[in-house]
Write a protein that holds these residues in place. Sequence first.
Motif, PDB file in Angstrom:
ATOM      1  N   LEU B  21     -67.443  39.451  18.265  1.00 46.95           N
ATOM      2  CA  LEU B  21     -67.980  38.258  17.624  1.00 46.95           C
ATOM      3  C   LEU B  21     -69.217  38.680  16.833  1.00 46.95           C
ATOM      4  N   ASN B  22     -69.224  38.337  15.554  1.00 48.02           N
ATOM      5  CA  ASN B  22     -70.276  38.822  14.672  1.00 48.02           C
ATOM      6  C   ASN B  22     -71.537  37.976  14.730  1.00 48.02           C
ATOM      7  N   CYS B  23     -72.663  38.665  14.633  1.00 47.90           N
ATOM      8  CA  CYS B  23     -73.953  38.005  14.559  1.00 47.90           C
ATOM      9  C   CYS B  23     -74.889  38.849  13.709  1.00 47.90           C
ATOM     10  N   THR B  24     -75.409  38.273  12.643  1.00 49.77           N
ATOM     11  CA  THR B  24     -76.446  38.917  11.845  1.00 49.77           C
ATOM     12  C   THR B  24     -77.642  37.984  11.760  1.00 49.77           C
ATOM     13  N   TYR B  25     -78.789  38.555  11.463  1.00 47.12           N
ATOM     14  CA  TYR B  25     -80.003  37.756  11.490  1.00 47.12           C
ATOM     15  C   TYR B  25     -80.948  38.173  10.367  1.00 47.12           C
ATOM     16  N   GLN B  26     -81.884  37.287  10.103  1.00 51.66           N
ATOM     17  CA  GLN B  26     -82.969  37.583   9.170  1.00 51.66           C
ATOM     18  C   GLN B  26     -84.270  37.184   9.835  1.00 51.66           C
ATOM     19  N   THR B  27     -85.224  38.101   9.847  1.00 52.45           N
ATOM     20  CA  THR B  27     -86.532  37.792  10.405  1.00 52.45           C
ATOM     21  C   THR B  27     -87.576  38.754   9.854  1.00 52.45           C
ATOM     22  N   THR B  28     -88.807  38.290   9.809  1.00 48.67           N
ATOM     23  CA  THR B  28     -89.910  39.151   9.397  1.00 48.67           C
ATOM     24  C   THR B  28     -90.664  39.680  10.611  1.00 48.67           C
ATOM     25  N   TYR B  29     -90.229  39.268  11.806  1.00 50.33           N
ATOM     26  CA  TYR B  29     -90.878  39.693  13.045  1.00 50.33           C
ATOM     27  C   TYR B  29     -90.031  40.748  13.741  1.00 50.33           C
ATOM     28  N   LEU B  47     -76.097  34.998  28.312  1.00 46.52           N
ATOM     29  CA  LEU B  47     -75.128  36.057  28.595  1.00 46.52           C
ATOM     30  C   LEU B  47     -75.821  37.429  28.576  1.00 46.52           C
ATOM     31  N   LEU B  48     -76.550  37.696  27.497  1.00 45.55           N
ATOM     32  CA  LEU B  48     -77.332  38.922  27.439  1.00 45.55           C
ATOM     33  C   LEU B  48     -78.369  38.815  26.331  1.00 45.55           C
ATOM     34  N   LYS B  49     -79.339  39.724  26.378  1.00 48.13           N
ATOM     35  CA  LYS B  49     -80.399  39.723  25.389  1.00 48.13           C
ATOM     36  C   LYS B  49     -80.927  41.133  25.182  1.00 48.13           C
ATOM     37  N   SER B  50     -81.569  41.346  24.036  1.00 50.84           N
ATOM     38  CA  SER B  50     -82.087  42.666  23.732  1.00 50.84           C
ATOM     39  C   SER B  50     -83.124  42.627  22.628  1.00 50.84           C
ATOM     40  N   SER B  51     -84.068  43.553  22.723  1.00 54.78           N
ATOM     41  CA  SER B  51     -85.022  43.776  21.643  1.00 54.78           C
ATOM     42  C   SER B  51     -85.137  45.261  21.328  1.00 54.78           C
ATOM     43  N   THR B  52     -84.306  46.072  21.964  1.00 54.30           N
ATOM     44  CA  THR B  52     -84.384  47.524  21.807  1.00 54.30           C
ATOM     45  C   THR B  52     -83.344  48.013  20.811  1.00 54.30           C
ATOM     46  N   ASP B  53     -83.796  48.688  19.804  1.00 60.60           N
ATOM     47  CA  ASP B  53     -82.909  49.165  18.742  1.00 60.60           C
ATOM     48  C   ASP B  53     -81.944  50.219  19.280  1.00 60.60           C
ATOM     49  N   ASN B  54     -80.675  50.048  18.910  1.00 61.51           N
ATOM     50  CA  ASN B  54     -79.624  51.029  19.201  1.00 61.51           C
ATOM     51  C   ASN B  54     -79.368  51.274  20.687  1.00 61.51           C
ATOM     52  N   LYS B  55     -79.709  50.332  21.512  1.00 55.26           N
ATOM     53  CA  LYS B  55     -79.423  50.440  22.943  1.00 55.26           C
ATOM     54  C   LYS B  55     -78.413  49.371  23.353  1.00 55.26           C
ATOM     55  N   ARG B  56     -77.335  49.779  23.987  1.00 59.38           N
ATOM     56  CA  ARG B  56     -76.284  48.857  24.414  1.00 59.38           C
ATOM     57  C   ARG B  56     -76.751  48.080  25.642  1.00 59.38           C
ATOM     58  N   SER B  69     -81.240  48.347  11.623  1.00 64.58           N
ATOM     59  CA  SER B  69     -80.953  48.822  10.267  1.00 64.58           C
ATOM     60  C   SER B  69     -79.987  47.906   9.523  1.00 64.58           C
ATOM     61  N   SER B  70     -79.088  47.276  10.274  1.00 65.40           N
ATOM     62  CA  SER B  70     -78.126  46.363   9.667  1.00 65.40           C
ATOM     63  C   SER B  70     -78.367  44.909  10.076  1.00 65.40           C
ATOM     64  N   SER B  71     -79.451  44.665  10.814  1.00 68.84           N
ATOM     65  CA  SER B  71     -79.791  43.295  11.279  1.00 68.84           C
ATOM     66  C   SER B  71     -78.603  42.640  11.968  1.00 68.84           C
ATOM     67  N   SER B  72     -78.020  43.355  12.908  1.00 70.35           N
ATOM     68  CA  SER B  72     -76.835  42.843  13.580  1.00 70.35           C
ATOM     69  C   SER B  72     -76.952  42.931  15.096  1.00 70.35           C
ATOM     70  N   PHE B  73     -76.200  42.058  15.756  1.00 65.87           N
ATOM     71  CA  PHE B  73     -76.170  42.021  17.229  1.00 65.87           C
ATOM     72  C   PHE B  73     -74.812  41.460  17.633  1.00 65.87           C
ATOM     73  N   HIS B  74     -73.765  42.204  17.335  1.00 68.06           N
ATOM     74  CA  HIS B  74     -72.396  41.742  17.576  1.00 68.06           C
ATOM     75  C   HIS B  74     -72.052  41.797  19.066  1.00 68.06           C
ATOM     76  N   LEU B  75     -71.310  40.804  19.519  1.00 69.91           N
ATOM     77  CA  LEU B  75     -70.887  40.732  20.922  1.00 69.91           C
ATOM     78  C   LEU B  75     -69.473  41.283  21.046  1.00 69.91           C
ATOM     79  N   GLN B  76     -69.258  42.147  22.024  1.00 68.25           N
ATOM     80  CA  GLN B  76     -67.954  42.773  22.192  1.00 68.25           C
ATOM     81  C   GLN B  76     -67.494  42.744  23.646  1.00 68.25           C
ATOM     82  N   LYS B  77     -66.188  42.817  23.790  1.00 71.60           N
ATOM     83  CA  LYS B  77     -65.576  42.986  25.108  1.00 71.60           C
ATOM     84  C   LYS B  77     -64.283  43.757  24.902  1.00 71.60           C
ATOM     85  N   SER B  78     -63.990  44.664  25.777  1.00 74.33           N
ATOM     86  CA  SER B  78     -62.850  45.551  25.571  1.00 74.33           C
ATOM     87  C   SER B  78     -61.514  44.891  25.929  1.00 74.33           C
ATOM     88  N   SER B  79     -61.550  43.909  26.806  1.00 79.80           N
ATOM     89  CA  SER B  79     -60.307  43.261  27.231  1.00 79.80           C
ATOM     90  C   SER B  79     -60.623  41.827  27.664  1.00 79.80           C
TER      91      SER B  79
END
Lengths: 113, 115
Positions: B21-29, B47-56, B69-79
């Motif tokens: 599920l795609n999620c992109t954002y825009q922020t100056t903070y 469900l989950l949250k994060s502020s750390t770049d490139n950490k799953r 770098s891409s202002s994204s936070f996509h949600l995934q599940k393998s099955s």
Amino acid sequence: DMKVTQMPRYLIKRMGENVLLECGQDMSHETMYWYRQDPGLGLQLIYISYDVDSNSEGDIPKGYRVSRKKREHFSLILDSAKTNQTSVYFCASSLSRGGSDYTFGSGTRLLVI
Amino acid sequence: GDSVTQTEGLVTLTKGLPVMLNCTYQTTYSPFLFWYVQHLNEAPKLLLKSSTDNKRTEHQGFYATLHKSSSSFHLQKSSVQLSDSALYFCALSEPSSSGSWQLIFGSGTQLTVMP
């Protein structure tokens, strides 16, 4: 058990009647919110309260007002309800700091006929 | 101003398939992103949250990685499972004019899992 409690869960009102939706939280959160949720529109912010008697309009405040006289209690009032205010209303609370998530109540389903 | 975009309004999948599920954002903070899940007639829940770049970040089989770098936070599940059928909201934390903080929600993605 930390939670946000909303009353009532279901409500039917006639157009023109006054409506009071109540919300309570037991976490001493400073900030509380009222949202409405309609199909396809997601969560729309009605009002924010930063603490007792410190309230601010959200994105869709028209037709609503709020009251917060105690930190743990936040009310939403509809003076002379309209049919387009039929919706599901959610209350939420959070700590006032960056990265704080919301705790939501179970919602009040309001039907205005 | 700050914003969150969820491009899919409705996603329908068969049980056992992967989902994103795609999620992109825009922020100056400095971004702090969240995913909430709302099952039918229930309240949204974190469900989950994060502020750390490139950490799953993972929870209940779902995972997401914040990519600044891409202002994204996509949600995934393998099955996906039938019980994953729900409305999913992406949200961004931003400071309000009063100095407090609030979440900016995306419009939501309805996930329906078929048998």
